[in-house]
Design a protein around this motif. Structure first.
Motif, PDB file in Angstrom:
ATOM      1  N   ASP A  35       0.826  -1.214   0.000  1.00  0.00           N
ATOM      2  CA  ASP A  35       0.000   0.000   0.000  1.00  0.00           C
ATOM      3  C   ASP A  35       0.858   1.261   0.000  1.00  0.00           C
ATOM      4  OD1 ASP A  35      -2.168  -1.621  -0.012  1.00  0.00           O
ATOM      5  OD2 ASP A  35      -2.785  -1.251   2.062  1.00  0.00           O
ATOM      6  N   LEU A  36       2.008   1.189   0.661  1.00  0.00           N
ATOM      7  CA  LEU A  36       2.910   2.343   0.662  1.00  0.00           C
ATOM      8  C   LEU A  36       3.400   2.650  -0.745  1.00  0.00           C
ATOM      9  CD1 LEU A  36       5.222   2.069   3.809  1.00  0.00           C
ATOM     10  CD2 LEU A  36       3.783   4.002   3.160  1.00  0.00           C
ATOM     11  N   ARG A  37       3.755   1.607  -1.478  1.00  0.00           N
ATOM     12  CA  ARG A  37       4.209   1.822  -2.855  1.00  0.00           C
ATOM     13  C   ARG A  37       3.100   2.443  -3.693  1.00  0.00           C
ATOM     14  NH1 ARG A  37       9.075  -0.566  -3.600  1.00  0.00           N
ATOM     15  NH2 ARG A  37       9.688  -2.197  -2.132  1.00  0.00           N
ATOM     16  N   ARG A  38       1.887   1.968  -3.506  1.00  0.00           N
ATOM     17  CA  ARG A  38       0.767   2.533  -4.251  1.00  0.00           C
ATOM     18  C   ARG A  38       0.488   3.967  -3.820  1.00  0.00           C
ATOM     19  NH1 ARG A  38      -3.080  -2.837  -3.679  1.00  0.00           N
ATOM     20  NH2 ARG A  38      -2.066  -4.087  -5.323  1.00  0.00           N
ATOM     21  N   ALA A  39       0.730   4.248  -2.542  1.00  0.00           N
ATOM     22  CA  ALA A  39       0.469   5.596  -2.031  1.00  0.00           C
ATOM     23  C   ALA A  39       1.345   6.629  -2.726  1.00  0.00           C
ATOM     24  CB  ALA A  39       0.702   5.637  -0.525  1.00  0.00           C
ATOM     25  N   ARG A  87       1.699  12.812   6.920  1.00  0.00           N
ATOM     26  CA  ARG A  87       0.554  11.963   7.245  1.00  0.00           C
ATOM     27  C   ARG A  87       0.216  11.154   6.000  1.00  0.00           C
ATOM     28  NH1 ARG A  87       2.097  13.808  11.380  1.00  0.00           N
ATOM     29  NH2 ARG A  87       0.918  14.960  12.962  1.00  0.00           N
ATOM     30  N   TRP A  88      -0.459  10.013   6.224  1.00  0.00           N
ATOM     31  CA  TRP A  88      -0.849   9.170   5.088  1.00  0.00           C
ATOM     32  C   TRP A  88      -2.362   8.995   5.096  1.00  0.00           C
ATOM     33  CZ3 TRP A  88       0.429   3.231   4.839  1.00  0.00           C
ATOM     34  CH2 TRP A  88      -0.087   2.697   3.648  1.00  0.00           C
ATOM     35  N   GLU A 143      -1.217   9.916  -1.974  1.00  0.00           N
ATOM     36  CA  GLU A 143      -2.009   9.768  -0.753  1.00  0.00           C
ATOM     37  C   GLU A 143      -1.351  10.400   0.465  1.00  0.00           C
ATOM     38  OE1 GLU A 143      -3.957   5.469  -2.157  1.00  0.00           O
ATOM     39  OE2 GLU A 143      -2.623   5.566  -0.422  1.00  0.00           O
ATOM     40  N   PHE A 144      -0.141  10.897   0.329  1.00  0.00           N
ATOM     41  CA  PHE A 144       0.531  11.511   1.469  1.00  0.00           C
ATOM     42  C   PHE A 144       0.106  12.968   1.619  1.00  0.00           C
ATOM     43  CE2 PHE A 144       3.421   8.015   0.377  1.00  0.00           C
ATOM     44  CZ  PHE A 144       3.470   7.386   1.605  1.00  0.00           C
ATOM     45  N   ARG A 145       0.069  13.399   2.864  1.00  0.00           N
ATOM     46  CA  ARG A 145      -0.313  14.775   3.184  1.00  0.00           C
ATOM     47  C   ARG A 145       0.748  15.364   4.106  1.00  0.00           C
ATOM     48  NH1 ARG A 145      -3.034  13.136  -0.208  1.00  0.00           N
ATOM     49  NH2 ARG A 145      -5.314  12.875  -0.305  1.00  0.00           N
ATOM     50  N   VAL A 146       0.914  16.677   4.030  1.00  0.00           N
ATOM     51  CA  VAL A 146       1.801  17.364   4.953  1.00  0.00           C
ATOM     52  C   VAL A 146       0.956  18.208   5.900  1.00  0.00           C
ATOM     53  CG1 VAL A 146       3.739  18.942   5.241  1.00  0.00           C
ATOM     54  CG2 VAL A 146       3.646  17.454   3.246  1.00  0.00           C
TER      55      VAL A 146
END
Length: 651
Positions: free
Chosen positions: A382-386, A415-416, A391-394
């Motif tokens: 899921d991290l790779r897809r993110a 944040r994710w 999908e990441f936020r600051v």
């Protein structure tokens, strides 16, 4: 994978048989691998193409050693010469021990007969061809030498031609010995290690694991589905060819980043279970894989899934496409195994359950471990897809002046936004990001996004001095060779003034390579970037490195701030850090301020800046803009309703 351990005696290392691993044989042996997984085993010291044969000369008489050395080097041998039996025995116990040895009968410390007897006490080691040298020629002397374990006997002074002829005979015997050893430990069809070889190596891993709890390994038992149908329909010859192709696919399923190869390339250490894995054929359509020095259970699952994917592609036997699958059972060292047979038996016995539940699947011996490993693997996926789906936020947490509650800058925090889960805090995924290397992408993205955002806010909400942005740099980011170039490029791309960027590093990161750290931090300072040590006081906390690294800011760790009202030692540590920062001309920021009492105490002891939930939780960009819009214009002081009035702490 890794760990620093005590090593058993070096002699034990030399006793291990060869290991075929991704087309290699490790453990002192070499191989030449063909496309059908054939290998040719040659022990160290035996003649290799283009390489001289190594031979040991042990004689306490200097003139004899010199004459023998000159004769043998002229004949093309690589000579190792020692002057007594103790040194000879040490040499013959090493991993790269010569396979030919000339031993003087009478030597100091240990005589030639004693060396022979000790060498022959370890039949599991590669065989050494020993010729005894003596001035005696009595029949009883020859008999006692042969009974001690010598292979041949020569009287001194030696005739050079006779000596070379006897050594050539010894080489022929060693080659035959090596072939017999190889054949006894390898499957004749695939040339993979066989069951005996596998169990011997697995026993070493089990024994090492019982002594070292941090050491982890896994066994994957692989069973080819429907092989009997293929064998019966196409014939035994076609079935054999299919097994060879399957062996190739299994080798190809284990990539160079898996634990099976990771530590081999870093260099093995004597006494350990050779820091490598094995692919072996147990018989029929059953294979097994040893993954050594794994980091976690998800590595075993990753290999199992890769095997299943590769096996599903069609095989071509005599031009005909054949399809099959694999059932896999995984056993991990964490299950308290005390014998190799138990671990392998657990994996093999449980194979029937995997097939009962349906072919082309893998099963774990420990269901709870399976859940953990599967969750970890899904997290990594899921991290790779993110990274692909943005999908990441600051989020940004304001840093304020304790004197007037004015916002002076912000810290960028990742944040994710994980689908189906919600907003995920970094503590839940940063470790996986570091293991997969995704931390480099994430860190670079955060830096770019934070610089762009603060530059926009400085235009929208002008103040003097402008807002600063603090961004954390991970250990892997800091280790990148082009870190300074990346930072410079992002500053130019965003248009942010370098003095408005604060790069935060932990103490442990800066202490890994002091020389490189000094150079990189100096280059970053030349760019104009400000440098900060995060969580100060929890790591090495050396006064000398603060001076040497020329840092700009210190951040007092939240653990000291949270306890300073109730723990006098924590309060003294905070005061010491404040005094240290003042003396070195550094700004100091207190992290984790959650109450008015903490804020007031920090202000009273001379702390200028702070951040924490008392002032504001981390906010998304829209939340920061709302805060700045409601703050007092130009000074951007937090309204009193957003920040409780600072009161003196209770005495």
């Amino acid at each position: 994978m890794r760990l620093h351990r005590q090593h058993p005696p070096v002699c034990r290392f030399a006793s291990r048989p060869p290991v075929r691993i991704l087309g290699r044989n490790i453990g002192g042996l070499s191989s030449e691998t063909t496309m059908n997984v054939k290998t040719s085993i040659i022990h160290p010291g035996v003649a290799r193409k283009g390489k001289a044969v190594r031979i040991l000369i042990a004689d306490d008489y200097l003139v004899t050693r010199r004459l023998l050395r000159e004769t043998l080097e002229h004949a093309g041998y690589e000579v190792v010469a020692v002057e007594n039996g103790r040194l000879a025995l040490e040499c013959l116990c090493r991993r790269d021990a010569p396979r030919l040895a000339l031993l003087d009968w009478l030597m100091p410390e240990i005589d030639g007969l004693g060396v022979c007897r000790e060498v022959r006490r370890h039949p599991e080691r590669p065989y050494i061809y020993i010729i005894l040298l003596s001035e005696k020629n009595a029949k009883e002397g020859v008999v006692s030498g042969l009974e001690a374990g010598a292979d041949d006997y020569l009287s001194k002074p030696c005739d050079s031609e006779e000596l070379k002829a006897r050594l050539r005979a010894g080489e022929r015997i060693l080659k035959l010995e090596d072939k017999l050893t190889h054949d006894s430990l390898h499957d004749p069809l695939t040339q993979l290690p066989n069951r005996a070889f596998f169990l011997d190596r697995l026993a070493l891993c089990v024994a090492w694991g019982m002594q070292h709890p941090d050491y982890e390994f896994a066994v994957l038992s692989v069973d080819v589905d429907r092989f009997k149908v293929v064998n019966d329909s196409l014939g035994n010859a076609a079935g054999d060819w299919l097994l060879v192709q399957i062996a190739d696919r299994l080798l190809g399923s284990i990539r160079r980043d898996d634990a099976l190869l990771r530590s081999v390339e870093a260099g093995g250490m004597a006494g350990q279970p050779q820091e490598q894995g094995i692919l072996a054929r147990l018989g029929g359509d059953k294979f097994t894989i040893l993954l050594d020095h794994i980091r976690n259970a998800s590595e075993g699952i990753r290999v199992a899934e890769r095997i299943q994917q590769n096996i599903q592609a069609p095989f071509f036997v005599d031009g005909q496409a054949v399809f099959t699958t694999a059932s896999i059972r995984i056993a991990f060292s964490g299950s308290d195994y005390s014998a190799a047979e138990d671990m392998l038996g657990d994996a093999n016995t449980a194979m029937s359950r995997a097939k009962t539940l349906g072919k082309a699947r893998y099963e774990m011996c420990d269901p709870s471990m399976h859940a953990t490993a599967a969750g970890r693997l899904k997290l990594e996926t899921d991290l790779r897809r993110a990274t692909e789906r943005n999908e990441f936020r600051v989020h940004y947490q304001p840093i304020v002046s304790l004197r007037d509650r004015r916002i002076i800058g912000l810290e960028a925090l990742v944040r994710w936004q994980r689908p189906g889960v919600g907003l995920v805090m970094p503590g839940s995924f940063i470790s996986a990001a570091e293991d997969t290397g995704l931390i480099l992408w994430i860190g670079n993205w955060i830096l770019r996004e934070a610089c762009r955002q603060v530059c926009a806010w400085n235009r929208q909400f002008p103040c003097q001095p402008p807002f600063t942005m603090a961004v954390n740099i991970s250990a892997k980011q800091f280790a990148q060779a082009d870190l300074v170039d990346q930072v410079g490029y992002i500053l130019r791309e965003s248009g942010l003034a370098p003095g408005s960027l604060k790069l935060e590093l932990t103490e442990s990161v800066t202490m890994r390579d002091e020389e490189r750290t000094t150079r990189i931090l100096g280059q970053l300072r030349t760019l104009g970037v400000r440098l900060c040590i995060d969580d100060f006081g929890t790591g090495y906390s050396s006064l000398s490195y603060l001076r040497r690294f020329a840092l700009d800011l210190l951040k007092i760790d939240r653990s000291f701030v949270s306890e300073m009202l109730s723990n006098s030692e924590s309060l003294e540590i905070v005061k010491t850090i404040l005094s240290l920062g003042s003396n070195l001309g550094m700004e100091v920021v207190a992290e984790g301020v959650e109450t008015a009492e903490q804020a007031s105490l920090l202000k009273s002891i001379g702390c200028e800046y702070a951040q924490g939930y008392f002032f504001s939780r981390p906010l998304d960009s829209a939340g920061v803009e709302r805060t700045l819009l409601t703050a007092e214009a130009s000074s951007y002081t937090l309204p009193r309703e957003s920040s409780k009035e600072l009161v003196a702490p209770a005495s």
